[in-house]
Design an enzyme around this catalytic site. Structure first.
Site, PDB file in Angstrom:
ATOM      1  N   GLY A 231       5.548  -5.795  15.735  1.00 28.02           N
ATOM      2  CA  GLY A 231       6.799  -5.174  16.154  1.00 28.02           C
ATOM      3  C   GLY A 231       7.969  -6.119  16.294  1.00 28.02           C
ATOM      4  N   GLU A 273      -0.105  -9.873  16.837  1.00 28.07           N
ATOM      5  CA  GLU A 273      -0.520  -9.403  15.504  1.00 28.07           C
ATOM      6  C   GLU A 273       0.732  -9.193  14.661  1.00 28.07           C
ATOM      7  OE1 GLU A 273      -4.331  -6.564  16.800  1.00 28.07           O
ATOM      8  OE2 GLU A 273      -2.386  -5.660  16.453  1.00 28.07           O
ATOM      9  N   GLY A 275       3.203  -9.146  11.662  1.00 33.65           N
ATOM     10  CA  GLY A 275       3.142  -9.111  10.208  1.00 33.65           C
ATOM     11  C   GLY A 275       4.518  -9.434   9.654  1.00 33.65           C
ATOM     12  N   ARG A 276       5.450  -8.535   9.926  1.00 33.66           N
ATOM     13  CA  ARG A 276       6.805  -8.664   9.408  1.00 33.66           C
ATOM     14  C   ARG A 276       7.445 -10.010   9.757  1.00 33.66           C
ATOM     15  NH1 ARG A 276       9.487  -3.922   8.463  1.00 33.66           N
ATOM     16  NH2 ARG A 276       8.122  -2.963   9.999  1.00 33.66           N
ATOM     17  N   ARG A 311      10.151   0.555   0.609  1.00 32.04           N
ATOM     18  CA  ARG A 311      10.858   0.765   1.870  1.00 32.04           C
ATOM     19  C   ARG A 311      12.209   1.474   1.719  1.00 32.04           C
ATOM     20  NH1 ARG A 311      12.421  -2.663   4.933  1.00 32.04           N
ATOM     21  NH2 ARG A 311      11.768  -1.831   6.917  1.00 32.04           N
ATOM     22  N   TYR A 315      12.089   4.869   3.752  1.00 34.02           N
ATOM     23  CA  TYR A 315      12.774   4.896   5.052  1.00 34.02           C
ATOM     24  C   TYR A 315      14.293   4.804   4.926  1.00 34.02           C
ATOM     25  CZ  TYR A 315       8.207   2.874   6.483  1.00 34.02           C
ATOM     26  OH  TYR A 315       6.881   2.588   6.684  1.00 34.02           O
ATOM     27  N   CYS A 342      11.039   8.783 -11.797  1.00 25.75           N
ATOM     28  CA  CYS A 342      11.682  10.095 -11.903  1.00 25.75           C
ATOM     29  C   CYS A 342      11.765  10.702 -10.508  1.00 25.75           C
ATOM     30  CB  CYS A 342      10.893  10.978 -12.850  1.00 25.75           C
ATOM     31  SG  CYS A 342      10.719  10.212 -14.463  1.00 25.75           S
ATOM     32  N   GLU A 343      12.421   9.993  -9.652  1.00 22.19           N
ATOM     33  CA  GLU A 343      12.613  10.367  -8.249  1.00 22.19           C
ATOM     34  C   GLU A 343      13.984   9.828  -7.888  1.00 22.19           C
ATOM     35  OE1 GLU A 343      11.069  11.709  -5.611  1.00 22.19           O
ATOM     36  OE2 GLU A 343       9.201  12.242  -6.630  1.00 22.19           O
TER      37      GLU A 343
HETATM   38  C1  LIG Z   1       1.304  -2.818  11.374  1.00 21.81           C
HETATM   39  C2  LIG Z   1       0.605  -3.416  12.523  1.00 21.81           C
HETATM   40  C3  LIG Z   1       0.954  -4.690  12.982  1.00 21.81           C
HETATM   41  C4  LIG Z   1       2.068  -5.503  12.386  1.00 21.81           C
HETATM   42  O1  LIG Z   1       3.288  -4.927  12.551  1.00 21.81           O
HETATM   43  P1  LIG Z   1       4.634  -5.699  12.153  1.00 21.81           P
HETATM   44  O2  LIG Z   1       5.685  -4.699  12.369  1.00 21.81           O
HETATM   45  O3  LIG Z   1       4.484  -6.088  10.729  1.00 21.81           O
HETATM   46  O4  LIG Z   1       4.733  -6.874  13.040  1.00 21.81           O
HETATM   47  C5  LIG Z   1       0.230  -5.205  14.028  1.00 21.81           C
HETATM   48  N1  LIG Z   1      -0.783  -4.512  14.600  1.00 21.81           N
HETATM   49  C6  LIG Z   1      -1.149  -3.293  14.194  1.00 21.81           C
HETATM   50  C7  LIG Z   1      -2.269  -2.607  14.862  1.00 21.81           C
HETATM   51  C8  LIG Z   1      -0.457  -2.705  13.142  1.00 21.81           C
HETATM   52  O5  LIG Z   1      -0.815  -1.479  12.740  1.00 21.81           O
END
Ligand SMILES: *Cc1c(COP(=O)(O)O)cnc(C)c1O
Length: 430
Positions: A231, A273, A275-276, A311, A315, A342-343
């Protein structure tokens, strides 16, 4: 702020001689520097661990780079577990934060020694049944319900989200788990995506730390880690102020001392956790302008499409675009930058002011390093691009080849489809 690409036009021209566009390019230097900074931000917590959310960028080469900085893997499907295994990440370096999970997935996660983070209380008997007994370490995912507010307003609506357990359920879950022999407990929540504020993690930490103290007091469970999950966002728009992970780490530290240390829980490990935040800015989709079209609006057609980066279509997400080699020119043309699907939502940009684009120009689509390639799909028979790593020494390494027509046909190999499958040509151009 100006968003600068991490490559020049000359570099991309050189790369494109060997690897045709479109391709994803990742910046090894940026990934490493950021990973180091994340470790520094949480160095105050001896047990800190970032479990990189594999779904953001599921490439073992990149996962391995992060692993050098102590990052494990957050997985939520069997194939993601396989990727972690392929990257040499096993045991408690894997967090299995799945939802809507099949029993066999728990078995596989457990075989790898992963920590299972339960999304729901009904999974307790499922895990017990499939494993014979519960693992000694388990985590539960919390959903506080309602709307989630920070000082700058409503962030998101957990009451509407499918994840996690209610407060009442999580107390019950801990009691049941303890009674069934679980010894080491974790607590997890993911409430808001892509937050561009240094306040989110500290606010979430407060919610979870307070809950952890109550859980410990009321159930007697030993809470050993608190997982702030993902997040933490990135500034997709040039006018956004980037998060300062060092400040975020300090903010969590303050709340940690205020709540956990004060309540005799000063040895709780902090997990994340992300990711982004780990990968987003350090990957770009590089695509070439191949068409221009002048109807009611001005269109630039490129050789990538939403199947490569979903994305914007999904979104309406903003991805900054730099026309390589034209960084300094006035942005005096207004374009929709489109792909070939074709969207009509297959547009990387709508009404975007850019320098004049000519056929053959290379476009650098920023911040595609997370939730970019991984959200790809095959609509309209469009194939997956390659992924390349721009190494610190300036050389380029292929870390995933592009998909070919043979790959696309591979799942028909169980029956004849007219022409014999092995006669399907991987046509050079495609
Ligand atoms: C998607 C997800 C993340 C990573 O989210 P980011 O927005 O990329 O930081 C972490 N934990 C869980 C359980 C997720 O589903």
């Amino acid at each position: 702020m100006v968003k600068n690409p991490f490559v020049t036009l000359e570099q991309v021209q050189e790369i494109a001689k060997e690897y045709p566009t479109p391709f994803y390019l990742y910046d090894e230097k940026g990934i490493r520097e950021n990973a180091k900074k994340v470790q520094r931000a949480f160095a105050w917590n001896p047990g800190f661990k970032e479990y990189f959310a594999v779904k953001a960028t599921p490439n073992p080469f990149l996962m391995k780079i992060l692993h050098e900085y102590g990052c494990g893997s957050d997985c939520s499907s069997p194939a993601e577990l396989m990727l972690a295994e392929a990257a040499g990440i096993t045991g408690q370096e894997i967090m299995y934060s799945s939802n809507d999970t099949e029993p066999e997935e728990f078995r596989y996660a457990n075989e790898l020694g992963a920590i299972i983070n339960l999304d729901d209380i009904t999974h307790i008997p499922v895990v017990e049944k499939v494993l014979g007994r519960l693992p000694e370490t388990m985590s539960c995912r919390f959903n506080p319900g309602g709307v989630y507010r920070l000082s700058n307003g409503i962030m998101d609506n957990p009451g509407d989200s499918k994840y996690g357990m209610t407060e009442e359920q999580i107390f019950e879950a801990y009691r049941i788990l303890k009674q069934k022999g679980v010894k080491h407990f974790g607590l997890h929540a993911f409430l808001v995506s892509n937050t561009v504020t240094n306040d989110y993690y500290p606010a979430l930490a407060r919610t979870l730390f307070e809950l952890a103290v109550r859980l410990r007091n009321e159930t007697g469970c030993s809470i050993e880690f608190i997982n702030l999950s993902g997040g933490v966002g990135i500034p997709y728009r040039p006018d956004q102020e980037p998060n300062d992970i060092l400040k975020i780490g300090e903010g969590v530290h303050r709340v940690y001392d205020e709540i956990l240390t004060k309540n005799g829980m000063g040895n709780v490990k902090i997990f994340t956790e992300m990711g982004r935040f780990m990968m987003g800015p350090y990957g770009a989709l590089i695509t070439k302008a191949i068409n221009e079209k002048h109807i009611y609006k001005e269109y630039i057609g490129v050789d990538a499409c939403a199947a490569n980066l979903m994305r914007p279509a999904m979104y309406g997400a903003y991805h900054h675009i730099t026309v390589l080699g034209k960084e300094q020119l006035p942005h005096d043309h207004r374009y929709d930058v489109t792909g070939s699907l074709c969207e009509n939502n297959d547009k990387f940009a709508v009404d975007r002011d850019l320098p004049e684009i000519n056929k053959g120009d290379y476009l650098f689509i920023h911040d595609a390093g997370a939730h970019g390639f991984s959200m790809g799909y095959n609509y309209n028979g469009r194939l997956w691009s390659s992924e390349l790593l721009l190494k610190e020494d300036g050389s380029v390494q292929l870390i995933r080849r592009r998909e070919t027509p043979k790959d696309y046909f591979a799942t028909f190999d169980c029956f004849p489809v007219g022409k014999k499958l092995d006669e399907i040509e991987d046509r050079e151009k495609f």
